[in-house]
Each structure stands twice: as C-alpha cells, then as structure tokens.
Design an enzyme around this catalytic site. Structure first.
Site, PDB file in Angstrom:
ATOM      1  CE1 TYR A   1       7.178   2.780   3.574  1.00 33.74           C
ATOM      2  CE2 TYR A   1       6.028   2.008   2.430  1.00 33.74           C
ATOM      3  CZ  TYR A   1       7.054   1.831   2.199  1.00 33.74           C
ATOM      4  OH  TYR A   1       7.976   1.770   1.718  1.00 33.74           O
TER       5      TYR A   1
ATOM      6  CE  LYS B   1       8.603   4.874   0.301  1.00 32.18           C
ATOM      7  NZ  LYS B   1       9.781   5.219  -0.197  1.00 32.18           N
TER       8      LYS B   1
ATOM      9  CG  HIS C   1       8.669  -6.016   5.560  1.00 32.56           C
ATOM     10  ND1 HIS C   1       9.511  -5.286   5.614  1.00 32.56           N
ATOM     11  CD2 HIS C   1       7.988  -5.370   5.170  1.00 32.56           C
ATOM     12  CE1 HIS C   1       9.167  -3.866   5.212  1.00 32.56           C
ATOM     13  NE2 HIS C   1       7.908  -4.016   5.112  1.00 32.56           N
TER      14      HIS C   1
ATOM     15  CB  SER D   1       5.331   0.474  -1.256  1.00 34.92           C
ATOM     16  OG  SER D   1       5.323  -0.391  -0.483  1.00 34.92           O
ATOM     17  CB  SER D   2       2.788  -3.816  -4.085  1.00 35.21           C
ATOM     18  OG  SER D   2       3.021  -3.670  -2.318  1.00 35.21           O
ATOM     19  CB  CYS D   3       1.585  -0.590   0.307  1.00 36.34           C
ATOM     20  SG  CYS D   3       2.458   0.546   1.243  1.00 36.34           S
TER      21      CYS D   3
END
Ligand code: GFB
Length: 330
Positions: free
Chosen positions: A148, A152, A191, A119-121
C-alpha cells in the site's frame, strides 16, 4: 490550458466542476459533505459500477466526456493491518492503476489542480517521530503495509513528476490514521477503531466478560476525525498557488495532516470501551501483528498554513459509535 475555474485568489470557484473520485468511501463521503456544505454545486461523482478507475480506457473516456475543472482523488483500496497483510497484490495493483489512470488522464484533459490523498504509512518504519514531510524515501518501509505504501509513494511521485514536467498544480495530502462515520466495520479487515467499536458493542449486547484486542496494546497511533480530514483536504486544495509552492518548496509535492492526538492501542481500547459503555475486561492477543511501533505526523506545516483540527477523541469516538448504531438500524 484553461484556468479551470479558479478564483482571483487561486481557490476553487463555486461553479467549478469538481470530480470527486471515491465519494462512497469514508474519506470521500466526508469530502462530499464538506463540498456541498461549502456551496459547490457542480460536483461529478460516480459509483464503482459506473466508472471503474482501474480501467484506463474507461477513465480516458470519462475525462474526455466530462472535462472536469478540478479533481480530488480519494478513491483507493484501503484497509487495516489485517487486510494489508492478506491482500498485498490487490493493494499495490489497484492503487497504482487508480492513481496512474486518474492523474494521467486529468493531465491529458487539461486539469490544472488535483488533490491526491495518501497515508502516513508512506514514511519509513524507523523515521524519527513526529515525522516531517522530508522523511519520505529516507529508509525502509513497515513490512505489514509495504504494498500500500509503495503505491501511495508512487502517487505522490506521479503528482510531483507531472508538476515538474508539465507545470501542473497537483497536490498531495498525507493523513494520519482516520476514523469517523461511514467506516468499514469488517472484523478482520477494518482499521482498529471500527473493529473495536464493533467488538465492544457486540460484547456488551452479548454480556461477554472480556474483549480481545490485537497485538500488545503498546503501539502508538495518532487519530484524526474524518470530518477534520475533509476540511484539511479542501483547505489545501484552495490555497493560492504561490502559498502552496512556497510551503512545499523545492519539490512541490506533499503535506502532512496530523492531529496531535496520539494514544497507545491500549488507551484507544479504553476510550472505545468507554464510548460504547462496555464494562468487561480487555485481553491482548499477542499472536496478532502490532505493525509499526509509532506513526506520529509532524503537522506543523499545515497548521502554519491556517488549518487545525476541531474534533477531540472522546467526542469523536462517541459520534463514530452513534454512526455505527445508525448503520445497524438502517
Ligand atoms: O488500524 P490498524 O489496522 O492500522 O491497526 P495501522 C492499528 C493498531 O491497532 C495495530 C492494533 O497495532 C493493531 O495491532 N489493533 C488492535 C487492531 N486490535 C485491532 C483490531 O481489531 N483490528 C485492527 N485492524 N487493528 C494501517 C495500514 O496500519 O493503517 C494501512 O496497514 C494504512 O496501510 C492504515 O496506512 C492507516 O496503523 O497498523
């Protein structure tokens, strides 16, 4: 170690037995559609009830029995900003367990190539924008989704470590914010796109004069249709090992999947409003969290490797709304 049914160009052979973990989620379902459309016929999928990926013994037995050739790890505990704030322990524990079990047991059973979805987070909250792959671990994370993100990051590092120590070819893709069919429409924990689709739809049916949007409306987000993500996942999975290694040198780890379609949350709310055909007003609830101010990916590396998105936001949102209506009917 066997060649795991890779063809002479290093792509997955149509006869490969591919274990797709998470095929009932939004991303996994899109990857399943794409694998089937591309002619892969020996797919292995299991529901959560059949295979609990957080249980090491169960996962070990599954790999010993099935011995898949390739693995695509799209299973994860996911949710929007509300879910991330409400369930941080679930997000870190379940994701760490799933990743550790699947990646380790894949290695143990002789799988050479695996794809891990991140994920981009994973990138620091204050990373310069758009974010390139080398921003990983260069600074503190966004607090609203730190659990999260840490899980990841661990998944990427697991892949990297097995590649370094064991010579595997485990690859990771980092998608920007996704939307599309099969999304979760929970009003509190989904989301932003599915939340707004549902809220605008319900307000239109009820004839409400205004719809509430969380936060200031000012954060910027980049959105990618999940079918484009599925295409990107298989594109990366099928790159020849030399091409992948050259692109991701020196660490052999992860690549961004961006769309370039960046909008503010206010603009997204206007787009969803138009897709749903709602005529009322927007109200912003400043007591709700904004999250990270901006989260745009630099997707140029994957574009140089031959993938590009095909969906544009208005058409993608219209299709997503049609899927929501179908789900309501079904
Ligand atoms: O989609 P979302 O939860 O993802 O929120 P994040 C995006 C932005 O939309 C935030 C605003 O600024 C929200 O305040 N927003 C407005 C809403 N109305 C709503 C609404 O009704 N529901 C939701 N959910 N947001 C998540 C991470 O962050 O993105 C995850 O928490 C993951 O870990 C995921 O990385 C892709 O981009 O803020």
């Amino acid at each position: 170690m066997s060649n795991n049914r890779l063809d002479s160009a290093g792509a997955m052979d149509p006869e490969a037995r591919i274990f797709l973990a998470g095929h009932q989620g939004m991303v996994g379902a899109a990857i399943l559609r794409r694998l089937e459309a591309d002619g892969y016929s020996r797919l292995i999928v299991k529901s959560r009830g059949e295979l609990d990926l957080t249980d090491q013994q169960v996962v070990r037995r599954f790999f010993d029995d099935e011995k898949p050739d390739q693995v695509i790890l799209a299973a994860a505990r996911v949710g929007g900003i509300g879910a991330n704030i409400r369930f941080p322990a679930d997000f870190i524990y379940q994701n760490l367990m799933i990743e550790a079990n699947v990646i380790h047991e894949a290695f143990r059973s002789g799988v050479r190539r695996l794809l891990f979805l991140g994920s981009s987070c994973i990138y620091p909250r204050d990373a310069s924008q758009p974010m390139t792959e080398d921003a990983l671990l260069a600074g503190p994370l966004e607090p609203t989704n730190e659990s999260y993100a840490v899980a990841k990051v661990a998944g990427i590092k697991l892949c990297e470590a097995y590649n370094l120590q064991h010579g595997t070819d485990f690859r990771s893709v980092m998608p920007t914010n996704l939307y599309g069919p099969n999304d979760n429409y929970d009003p509190d924990y989904s989301h932003v796109v599915p939340a707004l689709i549902r809220r605008f739809h319900e307000a239109r049916i009820a004839g409400d004069p205004a719809v509430t949007v969380w936060g200031s409306g000012e954060p910027q987000r980049e959105f990618l249709h999940v079918d484009d993500m599925a295409a990107a996942a298989l594109h990366v999975m099928n790159l020849a090992p030399e091409t992948w290694a050259a692109a991701t040198r020196p660490r052999l780890s992860h690549i961004n999947v961006g769309s370039g379609e960046e909008v503010t949350i206010r603009e997204m709310a206007e787009l969803v409003k138009a897709a749903v055909g709602y005529a009322g007003e927007l109200r912003f609830d400043h007591t709700r969290p904004d999250g990270v101010p901006r989260k745009a990916l630099d997707g140029s590396l994957l574009r140089r490797l031959g993938w590009q998105p095909s969906w544009k936001l208005p058409a993608g949102l219209a299709a997503a709304y049609r899927n929501y209506l179908e789900k309501l009917d079904g």
